[in-house]
Scaffold this motif. Structure first.
Motif, PDB file in Angstrom:
ATOM      1  N   ALA A  96       1.098  -1.515  -0.470  1.00 21.96           N
ATOM      2  CA  ALA A  96       0.288   0.121   0.048  1.00 21.96           C
ATOM      3  C   ALA A  96       0.461   1.015   0.079  1.00 21.96           C
ATOM      4  O   ALA A  96       0.813   2.086  -1.253  1.00 21.96           O
ATOM      5  CB  ALA A  96      -0.829  -0.191   0.845  1.00 21.96           C
ATOM      6  N   ARG A 121       3.564   1.560  -1.187  1.00 27.44           N
ATOM      7  CA  ARG A 121       4.070   1.646  -2.121  1.00 27.44           C
ATOM      8  C   ARG A 121       3.901   2.257  -3.541  1.00 27.44           C
ATOM      9  O   ARG A 121       3.858   3.141  -4.167  1.00 27.44           O
ATOM     10  CB  ARG A 121       5.077   0.071  -3.032  1.00 27.44           C
ATOM     11  N   MET A 122       2.579   1.978  -3.381  1.00 23.75           N
ATOM     12  CA  MET A 122       1.112   2.748  -4.288  1.00 23.75           C
ATOM     13  C   MET A 122       1.025   3.975  -3.813  1.00 23.75           C
ATOM     14  O   MET A 122       0.805   5.090  -5.287  1.00 23.75           O
ATOM     15  CB  MET A 122      -0.172   1.581  -4.130  1.00 23.75           C
ATOM     16  N   LEU A 123       0.855   4.419  -2.934  1.00 30.42           N
ATOM     17  CA  LEU A 123       0.629   5.650  -2.577  1.00 30.42           C
ATOM     18  C   LEU A 123       1.777   6.256  -2.819  1.00 30.42           C
ATOM     19  O   LEU A 123       2.658   7.617  -2.272  1.00 30.42           O
ATOM     20  CB  LEU A 123       0.326   5.654  -0.787  1.00 30.42           C
ATOM     21  N   ARG A 124       3.217   5.938  -2.894  1.00 30.13           N
ATOM     22  CA  ARG A 124       4.836   6.571  -3.275  1.00 30.13           C
ATOM     23  C   ARG A 124       4.524   6.964  -2.051  1.00 30.13           C
ATOM     24  O   ARG A 124       5.443   8.277  -1.466  1.00 30.13           O
ATOM     25  CB  ARG A 124       5.238   7.368  -4.266  1.00 30.13           C
TER      26      ARG A 124
END
Lengths: 230, 110
Positions: A106, A108-111
């Motif tokens: 999560a 990683r996807m939200l950076r």
């Protein structure tokens, strides 16, 4: 124009929302709202249960379509706001993350750098590989709040970020919010007024569908409006 | 580019959530209609009809999902992906998976 890594303009930004009118079953929940948040500010939104705080945050975020609602950033209309990369994020009252998604994925996807986001909460680190459903309610709430707080957006809208979080973490989280407001604007609603009031630069109260900006002796006004006990 | 990749990942993640419904329907259509048709030798012109049937079930899955898991969109909204984009992506992806199933079943029977 200089831009951040997330693609948004660098420098101060002002988020404004107005013209929001919402009624449920003939009851006017929100009427002619005007709200303003700017980067570098924490804005508190208080109100009794059912006063429409969550509806207002969701409308600003763009998840709830409201006719005539105007949400603007630096005067430019942004509806729905969540589609604009790097502009804002929103922590709902309920779970944010899909139950099957591990935290590190999560992040990683939200950076978001999960290590940096939890730097002041080292006890959370062993839980990076967990799914959100495997965590305690308080830890899940805290981690989800930290993910959005540390995401590279100009604004964060938090619906009860302190709910279920233990006191020592609430204090640290409040400090983190104050530190991070240097680069973003925060709009938060939470019934833990003892924690919310000291960190807010501006306080709004939703009362009978209208948004009242409180200035001066805020606690006294909250008592007058019946939000705090006399 | 990074934004597009994130959106594709979001659709993939969302598809994992709805896959039990969508793959279940695909399996049912393939096993109950295509497999007997292929075995009996009249399955050649069935593909457009099957694909349309499969697409027609998407609103049912959408409705069930909205009823059973109404709060499941927040993460995707925070990634900048709207409901419409999620479901468009999921229907497209599921259509491809379904076509793959048809091709595999034809090859298996032949």
């Amino acid at each position: 124009m200089r831009r951040t890594a997330a693609g948004r303009p660098a420098g101060p930004q002002v988020l404004e929302a107005d013209g929001i009118q919402v009624a449920f079953a003939g009851r006017q929940v929100l009427a002619n709202i005007y709200l303003r948040v700017q980067t570098g500010q924490i804005v508190g939104l208080l109100g009794r249960n059912g006063s429409g705080k969550s509806v207002l945050l969701q409308t600003i975020f763009g998840a709830r379509a409201v006719a005539d609602a105007s949400v603007r950033v630096n005067g430019q209309r942004v509806v729905p706001a969540f589609r604009r990369p790097g502009l804002l994020n929103y922590l709902p009252q309920g779970p944010l993350l899909p139950p099957s998604l591990p935290l590190h994925q999560a992040a990683r996807m939200l950076r978001v750098d999960l290590n940096a986001a939890t730097a002041r909460f080292p006890e959370l680190r062993p839980q990076f590989d967990c799914r959100i459903g495997e965590l305690s309610g308080g830890s899940a709430r805290l981690l989800q709040t930290l993910l959005l707080l540390h995401a590279d957006t100009a604004f964060s809208l938090f619906d009860e970020p302190f709910s279920g979080v233990m006191p020592v973490h609430v204090e640290t989280l409040a400090e983190e919010m104050q530190r991070l407001k240097q680069r973003k604007g925060l709009l938060l609603t939470d019934h833990r007024h003892a924690e919310v009031l000291p960190i807010c630069d501006v306080i709004y109260l939703l009362h009978q569908g209208r948004l009242v900006k409180l200035e001066g002796n805020v606690r006294e006004q909250l008592r007058d409006f019946g939000y705090l006990a006399q | 580019m990074a934004f597009l990749i994130t959106q594709l990942r979001a659709v993939g993640l969302f598809y994992r959530g709805v896959a039990p419904f969508m793959l279940g329907i695909s399996g049912l259509i393939l096993a109950a209609v295509l497999l007997p048709a292929l075995q009996e030798g009249w399955g050649r012109g069935l593909l457009p009809g099957l694909l349309l049937t499969k697409l027609a079930t998407a609103p049912v899955v959408w409705y069930l999902w909205e009823q059973l898991r109404p709060g499941q969109y927040w993460f995707y909204f925070n990634l900048g992906v709207s409901r419409r984009r999620l479901w468009s992506g999921v229907v497209a992806l599921d259509g491809l998976v379904f076509l793959g199933g048809v091709v595999a079943m034809r090859a298996g029977v032949a």
